[in-house]
Design a protein around this motif. Structure first.
Motif, PDB file in Angstrom:
ATOM      1  N   ARG A 124      29.962 -12.989  -4.411  1.00 49.07           N
ATOM      2  CA  ARG A 124      28.970 -12.610  -5.422  1.00 49.07           C
ATOM      3  C   ARG A 124      27.536 -12.863  -4.960  1.00 49.07           C
ATOM      4  N   PRO A 125      27.198 -14.044  -4.432  1.00 51.16           N
ATOM      5  CA  PRO A 125      25.815 -14.228  -3.953  1.00 51.16           C
ATOM      6  C   PRO A 125      25.461 -13.328  -2.774  1.00 51.16           C
ATOM      7  N   ILE A 126      26.443 -12.987  -1.941  1.00 47.12           N
ATOM      8  CA  ILE A 126      26.174 -12.044  -0.847  1.00 47.12           C
ATOM      9  C   ILE A 126      25.788 -10.683  -1.420  1.00 47.12           C
ATOM     10  N   LEU A 127      26.587 -10.207  -2.380  1.00 48.17           N
ATOM     11  CA  LEU A 127      26.294  -8.924  -3.014  1.00 48.17           C
ATOM     12  C   LEU A 127      24.954  -8.963  -3.738  1.00 48.17           C
TER      13      LEU A 127
ATOM     14  N   ARG B 253      24.498 -21.374  -2.816  1.00 49.15           N
ATOM     15  CA  ARG B 253      23.219 -21.350  -2.100  1.00 49.15           C
ATOM     16  C   ARG B 253      23.424 -21.086  -0.612  1.00 49.15           C
ATOM     17  N   ALA B 254      24.482 -21.656  -0.033  1.00 52.04           N
ATOM     18  CA  ALA B 254      24.728 -21.488   1.401  1.00 52.04           C
ATOM     19  C   ALA B 254      25.056 -20.037   1.741  1.00 52.04           C
ATOM     20  N   TYR B 255      25.933 -19.414   0.950  1.00 51.07           N
ATOM     21  CA  TYR B 255      26.284 -18.017   1.220  1.00 51.07           C
ATOM     22  C   TYR B 255      25.088 -17.094   0.976  1.00 51.07           C
ATOM     23  N   ALA B 256      24.317 -17.385  -0.064  1.00 52.12           N
ATOM     24  CA  ALA B 256      23.128 -16.576  -0.330  1.00 52.12           C
ATOM     25  C   ALA B 256      22.110 -16.727   0.798  1.00 52.12           C
TER      26      ALA B 256
END
Length: 253
Positions: free
Chosen positions: A135-138, A169-172
């Protein structure tokens, strides 16, 4: 019935038999109502093509790129790829699974098509807590309005748990870092048409295609001339209107 990308929304015929033949009854009810209320259409023989006004161009990735983010001994390898189909995105994800088989997670987010009005966008957390990875990547792709793009983040767990907020936060951050490496270009939707004309009108058809900024992909000669043409979807309405007696639109995609 043929639906062109952001251009031909539906086909309407003047009689019930023709409507049935082109699949009118299979259209959602709201599309039928919209089409009937739409007064902006062009007559081409017995067919009425309802043309959508807004054809949007958008930013897309030109070349694959990578970035790396480390936090608390966990390593996040971010990869971005230009894609146009779901098959392409699955192939890239599988490629990374094979390249990094010992990684704990291979999470991704993607948008196929216009990021402002996409019909195909999604994500996969690949075993991470729900909504903390894909979700944060998208969300990064959507915020940056980048279409036809896949971001995959491969995570190597460092032994220290980050918590749900820390993971998000890390993936974003990893996704943002790979976006910062991107070389972007403008993607302009195009449509392909097949047009029948006479030998006498072939030269005029070629002129009309050139004037619309299109290109002739193929020309077949039999009893008539059948040309396959590609042009920007935004020019479709103008081009169809210019055909007049010089060509008959057979289909589009």
């Amino acid at each position: 019935m043929s639906l062109a990308y952001f251009a031909i929304v539906c086909l309407i015929c003047g009689d019930n038999q023709a409507k049935s033949a082109c699949g009118w009854s299979e259209l959602p009810k709201d599309w039928q109502i919209w089409a009937k209320n739409c007064i902006n259409y062009q007559n081409v023989g017995q067919w009425h093509f309802v043309i959508k006004e807004c054809v949007v161009s958008y930013q897309t990735l030109s070349l694959p790129c990578t970035a790396t983010y480390e936090i608390k001994k966990s390593e996040f390898l971010a990869f971005a790829y230009p894609i146009q189909t779901r098959e392409q995105l699955l192939a890239w994800v599988q490629h990374l699974r094979q390249q990094y088989p010992d990684a704990r997670h291979h999470c991704y987010g993607y948008i196929i098509g216009d990021p402002h009005n996409t019909t195909s966008a999604g994500f996969d957390d690949d075993g991470e807590p729900n909504g903390t990875a894909g979700r944060p990547i998208l969300s990064v792709l959507q915020h940056k309005a980048i279409g036809n793009c896949l971001i995959v983040v491969v995570r190597y767990f460092g032994g220290i748990k980050l918590g749900a907020g820390g993971l998000t936060r890390a993936y974003a951050t990893a996704a943002q870092m790979v976006v910062d490496q991107m070389v972007l270009s403008q993607f302009v939707p195009q449509t392909t048409l097949r047009i029948k004309t006479s030998f006498a009108h072939e030269a005029q058809l070629r002129y009309l295609v050139l004037a619309a900024g299109g290109e002739m992909l193929q020309v077949d000669y039999a009893l008539d001339v059948c040309a396959t043409v590609r042009l920007d979807a935004a020019r479709l309405k103008e081009f169809v209107a210019s055909l007049g007696v010089y060509g008959q639109l057979l289909d589009s995609q």
